[in-house]
Design an enzyme around this catalytic site. Sequence first.
Site, PDB file in Angstrom:
ATOM      1  CD  GLU A  53      -6.096  50.528  85.194  1.00  0.00           C
ATOM      2  OE1 GLU A  53      -5.912  50.256  86.391  1.00  0.00           O
ATOM      3  OE2 GLU A  53      -5.172  50.771  84.409  1.00  0.00           O
ATOM      4  CG  ASP A  82      -4.526  46.158  87.066  1.00  0.00           C
ATOM      5  OD1 ASP A  82      -4.789  47.014  86.197  1.00  0.00           O
ATOM      6  OD2 ASP A  82      -3.393  46.014  87.559  1.00  0.00           O
ATOM      7  CG  ASP A 113      -0.177  43.447  88.395  1.00  0.00           C
ATOM      8  OD1 ASP A 113      -0.230  44.039  87.326  1.00  0.00           O
ATOM      9  OD2 ASP A 113       0.890  43.187  88.990  1.00  0.00           O
TER      10      ASP A 113
END
Lengths: 187, 187
Positions: free
Chosen positions: B65, B4, B138
């Site tokens: 991501e 992430d 996260d």
Amino acid sequence: MGVDPGLTRCGVALVESGSGRKVTALDVDVVRTPAAMDLAERLLKIHTAVEHWLDTHRPDVVAVERVFAQRQVSTAMGTAQAAGVVALAAAQRDIPVRFHTPSEVKAAVTGSGRADKAQVTMMITRILGMQTAPKPADAADALALAVCHCWRGPLNDRMEEAAAKAKAAQDRHRARLKAAQEEAAAR
Amino acid sequence: MGVDPGLTRCGVALVESGSGRKVTALDVDVVRTPAAMDLAERLLKIHTAVEHWLDTHRPDVVAVERVFAQRQVSTAMGTAQAAGVVALAAAQRDIPVRFHTPSEVKAAVTGSGRADKAQVTMMITRILGMQTAPKPADAADALALAVCHCWRGPLNDRMEEAAAKAKAAQDRHRARLKAAQEEAAAR
């Protein structure tokens, strides 16, 4: 060294700064990666090319265009990523990286922050005393970034130094104020 | 490995995929860099940390991501740059990088592309049979990305293969059509 970051075309240029506003172009190139290529592979190709430039020329500083999300949303992410791997390659060699906005670059070389690409190319050709105009625009932009940094760099550094001094003075003032308040409360 | 991306907090997670939908969390961490640090130095710190993860764990694939400029414009550029150096570290080791959108990740682990952070954390804790919920968000997101890739990866690869086949068939059809038109024009 000036870099106009981009995935499809990444302009790289080397400029030598002399006394006063004297600047000389030493090298300029455009690193290209095909749109059909895997994103990670494109970033690898750009990083490798920039590593080669850094190791060959050992520039004192790398000036990179500051990317804004507001402009050209579709390509901004890729441009930011290209700028990221360029900054990384410099940091891996302890070479400082400085960012300049497109309007700072335009203002530095043409006198107007709203100049168009043709004006930037024309002025950079004249400033560097080049026989032919650098092409494509990414090459001219990379040269303009390098020249912008040569001319603005010392000014920016002085401004940052002044801002840091002002902040330190403010911090000292606040600390004194707090100490006085605590002393008054303790009485 | 799921990532992430972010400059302030970059979540990294390692998940092992078993038979069927069986997934096991092997490791999770958050790489942090201070906002006051130079951008190039922050990217270097993230790249170095990810390099260490890749060399220690040798993952088969890195799922990152996909960043959109439309969301959180102020941080999108930094997030894209962090994602860029992560993808670069993988490409430097010939490890494939795959991107998943936030809604794909949410849909994969919660069943809804509009799930909130709390729902993602709750579901990923349950899916991975963890004793305590991963923190911060996260870390949970990095685990969710890895799980999303384990579950969606083969599907995505089949879809991409099908799309490539369809495009090749279309290209062949167009080429035949063009040849027929040229033949007709030549008569």
